[in-house]
Design a protein around this motif. Structure first.
Motif, mmCIF file in Angstrom:
data_model
loop_
_atom_site.group_PDB
_atom_site.id
_atom_site.type_symbol
_atom_site.label_atom_id
_atom_site.label_comp_id
_atom_site.label_asym_id
_atom_site.label_seq_id
_atom_site.Cartn_x
_atom_site.Cartn_y
_atom_site.Cartn_z
ATOM 1 N N ASN A 174 0.817 -1.207 0.000
ATOM 2 C CA ASN A 174 0.000 0.000 0.000
ATOM 3 C C ASN A 174 0.856 1.265 0.000
ATOM 4 O OD1 ASN A 174 -1.866 2.014 2.062
ATOM 5 N ND2 ASN A 174 -2.702 1.272 0.147
ATOM 6 N N GLU A 175 2.065 1.193 0.591
ATOM 7 C CA GLU A 175 2.953 2.360 0.580
ATOM 8 C C GLU A 175 3.282 2.740 -0.858
ATOM 9 O OE1 GLU A 175 6.385 1.952 3.112
ATOM 10 O OE2 GLU A 175 5.198 1.052 4.711
ATOM 11 N N GLU A 186 1.470 2.062 -3.459
ATOM 12 C CA GLU A 186 0.257 2.576 -4.103
ATOM 13 C C GLU A 186 0.104 4.067 -3.844
ATOM 14 O OE1 GLU A 186 -2.038 -1.648 -3.360
ATOM 15 O OE2 GLU A 186 -3.107 0.191 -2.831
ATOM 16 N N TRP A 187 0.356 4.491 -2.606
ATOM 17 C CA TRP A 187 0.256 5.911 -2.289
ATOM 18 C C TRP A 187 1.325 6.705 -3.032
ATOM 19 C CZ3 TRP A 187 -3.727 8.362 -0.632
ATOM 20 C CH2 TRP A 187 -4.644 7.753 0.233
ATOM 21 N N GLN A 188 2.538 6.137 -3.110
ATOM 22 C CA GLN A 188 3.628 6.852 -3.781
ATOM 23 C C GLN A 188 3.379 6.995 -5.277
ATOM 24 O OE1 GLN A 188 6.952 4.471 -2.569
ATOM 25 N NE2 GLN A 188 7.428 5.786 -0.833
ATOM 26 N N GLN A 202 0.580 7.642 -6.794
ATOM 27 C CA GLN A 202 -0.449 8.622 -7.157
ATOM 28 C C GLN A 202 0.190 9.747 -7.975
ATOM 29 O OE1 GLN A 202 -2.409 10.162 -3.625
ATOM 30 N NE2 GLN A 202 -3.288 11.836 -4.805
ATOM 31 N N THR A 203 -0.510 10.215 -9.035
ATOM 32 C CA THR A 203 0.100 11.246 -9.881
ATOM 33 C C THR A 203 -0.162 12.642 -9.304
ATOM 34 O OG1 THR A 203 -1.835 10.947 -11.254
ATOM 35 C CG2 THR A 203 0.251 10.185 -12.162
ATOM 36 N N PRO A 204 0.899 13.457 -9.214
ATOM 37 C CA PRO A 204 0.707 14.814 -8.702
ATOM 38 C C PRO A 204 -0.022 15.693 -9.703
ATOM 39 C CG PRO A 204 3.040 14.362 -9.124
ATOM 40 C CD PRO A 204 2.287 13.153 -9.532
ATOM 41 N N ARG A 205 -0.804 16.665 -9.205
ATOM 42 C CA ARG A 205 -1.517 17.591 -10.079
ATOM 43 C C ARG A 205 -0.775 18.916 -10.166
ATOM 44 N NH1 ARG A 205 -7.254 15.677 -8.848
ATOM 45 N NH2 ARG A 205 -7.090 13.685 -9.904
ATOM 46 N N TYR A 206 -0.330 19.409 -9.020
ATOM 47 C CA TYR A 206 0.369 20.702 -9.001
ATOM 48 C C TYR A 206 1.845 20.493 -9.342
ATOM 49 C CZ TYR A 206 -3.686 22.985 -7.017
ATOM 50 O OH TYR A 206 -4.947 23.507 -6.829
ATOM 51 N N GLN A 207 2.359 21.325 -10.228
ATOM 52 C CA GLN A 207 3.728 21.123 -10.710
ATOM 53 C C GLN A 207 4.722 22.175 -10.231
ATOM 54 O OE1 GLN A 207 4.325 18.377 -12.015
ATOM 55 N NE2 GLN A 207 2.458 17.641 -12.971
ATOM 56 N N GLY A 208 4.228 23.329 -9.829
ATOM 57 C CA GLY A 208 5.143 24.340 -9.298
ATOM 58 C C GLY A 208 5.576 25.371 -10.330
ATOM 59 N N PRO A 231 2.363 31.475 -6.324
ATOM 60 C CA PRO A 231 2.263 30.239 -7.131
ATOM 61 C C PRO A 231 1.325 30.419 -8.325
ATOM 62 C CG PRO A 231 1.966 29.780 -4.785
ATOM 63 C CD PRO A 231 1.911 31.257 -4.939
ATOM 64 N N GLU A 265 -0.139 28.360 -10.185
ATOM 65 C CA GLU A 265 -1.290 27.456 -10.263
ATOM 66 C C GLU A 265 -2.433 27.837 -9.326
ATOM 67 O OE1 GLU A 265 1.660 24.403 -9.759
ATOM 68 O OE2 GLU A 265 0.606 23.142 -11.194
ATOM 69 N N ASN A 266 -2.180 28.754 -8.398
ATOM 70 C CA ASN A 266 -3.265 29.186 -7.529
ATOM 71 C C ASN A 266 -4.361 29.887 -8.323
ATOM 72 O OD1 ASN A 266 -2.015 28.133 -5.327
ATOM 73 N ND2 ASN A 266 -1.660 30.070 -4.263
#
Lengths: 156, 257
Positions: A47-48, A50-52, A54-60, A84, A86-87
């Motif tokens: 499960n660790e 699986e959490w890792q 996950q695809t990030p949405r915010y890129q910076g 930021p 993306e805000n």
């Protein structure tokens, strides 16, 4: 032992075997006591991952600046320099492929998050230029007059 | 047997038995390393810098698929207003996902309260999130092993394993857990485990334009967060519960619960 003792005993033995078999099928091999011990680390190790995964949405901001050099250069010298992207421009995700175009939030409500004048001594809010939303410019959008990328009042 | 021999043998026997078994046990280097890993995520909140814009809350919800319209959130911002006559007013409308745009303090069923500028002695915002405790109460109460702590200190929920009993939601002294309205399992802040494990910062830290939120490695003496935690006056929430939280606050007041 006598027959009447064995009979219920067999039922129990068969039940135990069935339960153990079901557990063997159902519980994954990586489930068990992990690094943090029985109290805090009893879990399925997979499960660790699986959490890792996950695809990030915010890129910076750096991700945006890689392509949009001109636009990010316009921020220089303004008080929104480190804000930021993306805000307001919404999360980049896998832009430019998915989504192809980002939905920009130009609303008055977005600006008001920081720029409503609140009396907050012992908070950074007090140092931000603010307005009374009921008296300033009706319900019109802030961006009609102010440049969100360089909001300095002198350059309005 | 002679009396002298008996005493000799007895002495040897007793001294042999009194060596505890644990002293003879071989130390497993893996276990020692796990007890003191070189990575332990910690969080630092500067309440002086927070302006209550709520971009962190919105960013967190979008990053982690928590519906904006549901009144649950992994992180939220509280507003504290202390008046000169000692009254403490506090609110956090919808977790402050739309920021604070009114002077009225939302007290729910008992209506809205207004503290005039003259009355206010001090007022500030306090962002909250999962404390990723070193001895998390929520993990201990899970009956199925669905919630756990990773070696680097982050408490996670196994969505395939969670039965949704809600013990952990009740067990957390900070109220950071909630029932996910779509996944139908217990949900909580993961310190954006997918981001911090892959070299990014959390969504809330990235969304904060004021540097009020920071995440770092508490085991690295050169880490900016670890430096502040070690050298400056920081506080944690509800220390008395003994959960050993790992979210540190600069400028914490006793009125903050």
């Amino acid at each position: 032992m006598k027959k009447h003792v064995w009979r219920p005993l067999w039922v129990v033995v068969v039940l135990v075997v069935i339960i153990l078999l079901a557990r063997w099928v159902y519980v994954p091999a990586d489930f068990g006591v992990q690094d943090r011990g029985y109290t805090f680390g009893y879990h399925r190790l997979g499960n660790e991952k699986e959490w890792q995964a996950q695809t990030p949405r915010y890129q910076g901001n750096n991700y945006c600046a890689d392509c949009h050099e001109e636009q990010t250069a316009r921020l220089a010298g303004g008080s929104h320099l480190d804000f930021p992207c993306e805000n307001c421009h919404s999360a980049a995700g896998e832009h430019p492929t998915k989504p192809e175009k980002l939905a920009i939030d130009r609303s008055r409500a977005l600006c008001l998050r920081c720029h409503v004048k609140l009396f907050m001594p012992s908070s950074g809010r007090n140092t931000i230029p603010g307005i009374d939303p009921e008296r300033h410019n009706g319900t019109g959008d802030c961006v009609d007059c102010h440049n969100p990328h360089k909001p300095n009042l002198e350059e309005m | 047997m002679k009396r002298r021999d008996f005493l000799k043998h007895a002495a040897v026997f007793v001294s042999g038995v009194s060596v505890s078994l644990s002293a003879l046990e071989l130390i497993d280097p893996k276990e020692v390393l796990a007890a003191n890993p070189d990575l332990r995520w910690g969080f630092l909140v500067d309440t002086y810098k927070c302006v209550g814009c709520g971009f962190c809350v919105k960013g967190c919800k979008i990053e982690n698929d928590i519906p904006l319209e549901a009144n649950v959130t992994r992180t939220w911002v509280e507003r504290y207003v202390m008046t000169k006559n000692g009254e403490v007013l506090m609110d956090s409308p919808r977790g402050a996902q739309d920021g604070y745009t009114s002077k009225l303090i939302d007290h729910g069923a008992s209506g809205k309260k207004l503290a005039s500028d003259k009355e206010i002695a001090q007022a500030f915002f306090v962002p909250k999130l999962c404390n990723q405790c070193s001895t998390p109460a929520c993990v201990q109460v899970c009956p199925v092993g669905a919630t756990y702590q990773t070696a680097d200190g982050v408490v996670l929920v196994d969505r395939k394993w969670c039965i949704g009993c809600g013990y952990c939601i009740m067990g957390c002294p900070y109220g950071v857990r909630f029932f996910h309205p779509v996944e139908h399992v217990a949900d909580k802040c993961t310190f954006c485990y997918h981001r911090i494990s892959n070299g990014k910062t959390t969504a809330c830290v990235q969304a904060c334009a004021f540097g009020a939120r920071q995440i770092g490695n508490l085991r690295d003496p050169n880490d900016p967060v670890a430096k502040v935690v070690m050298k400056q006056r920081v506080g944690v929430l509800r220390d008395e519960y003994g959960t050993k939280p790992n979210v540190y606050y600069i400028g914490l007041n006793e009125e903050v619960r």
